[in-house]
Design a protein around this motif. Sequence first.
Motif, PDB file in Angstrom:
ATOM      1  N   ALA A  55       0.878  -1.169   0.000  1.00 29.36           N
ATOM      2  CA  ALA A  55       0.000   0.000   0.000  1.00 29.36           C
ATOM      3  C   ALA A  55       0.915   1.218   0.000  1.00 29.36           C
ATOM      4  O   ALA A  55       1.725   1.389   0.905  1.00 29.36           O
ATOM      5  CB  ALA A  55      -0.899  -0.001   1.235  1.00 29.36           C
ATOM      6  N   THR A  58      -5.934   1.986  -0.842  1.00 32.11           N
ATOM      7  CA  THR A  58      -5.964   0.546  -1.059  1.00 32.11           C
ATOM      8  C   THR A  58      -7.121  -0.030  -0.267  1.00 32.11           C
ATOM      9  O   THR A  58      -7.232   0.208   0.939  1.00 32.11           O
ATOM     10  CB  THR A  58      -4.638  -0.101  -0.586  1.00 32.11           C
ATOM     11  N   LYS A  78      -6.387   0.599  -5.629  1.00 29.60           N
ATOM     12  CA  LYS A  78      -5.978  -0.792  -5.624  1.00 29.60           C
ATOM     13  C   LYS A  78      -6.953  -1.563  -4.741  1.00 29.60           C
ATOM     14  O   LYS A  78      -7.364  -1.077  -3.692  1.00 29.60           O
ATOM     15  CB  LYS A  78      -4.562  -0.923  -5.072  1.00 29.60           C
TER      16      LYS A  78
END
Length: 172
Positions: free
Chosen positions: A24, A30, A166
Motif C-alpha cells: 500500500a 488501497t 488498488k
Amino acid sequence: MIELKDATLTLGGRQLLSNMSMMAQGGQMTCIVGGQGSGKTALLEVLLGFVPLDSGLVSVDGELLTELSAATFRRRMAYVPQRREEHLSTFVPRTDDLEMIWHTGSTASWEPRPVVLPAVTLQGRDIVLADDPPLTMLGQLRTLANEGRTVVVATEHEEYLNLSDKTIQLKD
C-alpha cells in the motif's frame, strides 16, 4: 508505504493469510475486501503490529516492523476501528501508540468520542488504516490519499471500491 511480504497468519485454528504479499503506497487508497470472517480486521491488526504473523514480514517505508519497533511506527498511524462491541472490548490499543478515530453515532457512553474535526487528526498522520469506516468518511479518506498519505481501508462498501486505486481480495 506499508508492505506485507509472504505473510501467513493463523488465528483460532483457521488460516486467514497464506503467503500473502501486498503493498500500500502513499498517494493511493488501497481497499481490502472479503466476506465476514475473511481476515480483513486481522490484516489491519497485523499492519498495526498488534498481531504477529506466523511467517513473513511487515515493513513501513522499507523498515521492518517488529515487536520492538511497532510502537514507533504506530505513532505515524491513525486507526479508524470497526464499531463492534465485542471488538472494542478485546482490542483497545494504548492511545500513546497511535491516534484512534471513532465512528460517530455511538450510543455507548463509555466509548471514546470522535474529535470534533477528525480530519485534523487524520491529516497529521502518514498512514491511515480504516476498518469498515462509515460512508461519510469516503471523501475525507480519498482526499488524504490524494495528498500523498497511505490509506488502507477494509470494507465491503461498493462506493469505497469504486474510488480505490488498488483492491486486494481476501478469500472467504
